[in-house]
Design a protein around this motif. Structure first.
Motif: not given
Length: 185
Positions: A104-105, A144, A136-137, A107-109, A140, A111-112
């Motif tokens: 999850s981290l 996942y 990174t995405f 995926l969020i990183e 992730g 996207v950001l």
């Protein structure tokens, strides 16, 4: 009595730093070789930190001034201790949970980082932010999509790679400091 110079102090400190770096590299290689064992070790460390945080909450609870505050802090402390002990007693569940959190981290990183690239694309070298975000995405997403099976390799492998990179960085910086100190002396 022998006089120690600044160069001697730097040499001693850099030697310890190099040894620490080599130890990190060796531990990183072992972690990559046995990623699930490394993941369980990470889980145990995190679980004990959670237990410690719970104990500290319990201690602080008795220093609270109002009854409601004492009860709330006691409940939070007991929750921390209970959760930490549960993770210690059930390491596979802890590793699976930490792996899902890691995915999850990432995926969020990812996207950001991509969003950050579009805000900084006029800055030279910002393409690396986009590359970092995409990698990174994707990492992730891989973790996942394979979860919970990815629990067997993801956490331990990433910790191992991190330890190797940290060890190499420490060794290289220590060697550079040693070289500068020798040139200055």
């Amino acid at each position: 009595m022998a006089q120690t110079t600044g160069a001697d102090v730097v040499r001693q400190a850099s030697t310890l730093s190099i040894l620490w770096g080599v130890l990190l590299i060796i531990c990183g290689i072992l972690a990559i070789g046995s990623p699930f064992v490394a993941a369980v070790a990470v889980n145990v460390v995190i679980a004990w930190l959670i237990v410690l945080a719970g104990v500290l909450h319990l201690i602080v609870a008795f220093q609270a001034h109002s009854a409601g505050s004492v009860i709330w802090k006691l409940l939070v402390g007991l929750a921390y201790v209970s959760f930490g002990v549960y993770l210690i007693m059930h390491p596979a569940i802890g590793v699976a949970s930490l792996t899902l959190l890691l995915a999850s981290l990432f995926l969020i990183e990812g996207v950001l980082d991509v969003v950050l690239f579009f805000q900084m694309r006029s800055v030279g070298g910002s393409g690396w932010i986009l590359v970092d975000g995409i990698v990174t995405f994707v990492l992730g997403l891989m973790i996942y999509m394979q979860w919970p099976a990815s629990s067997a390799w993801a956490l331990g492998t990433l910790v191992g790679v991190s330890m190797i990179i940290s060890g190499l960085s420490r060794v290289m910086i220590s060697l550079a400091v040693r070289k500068v100190a020798a040139a200055a002396a």
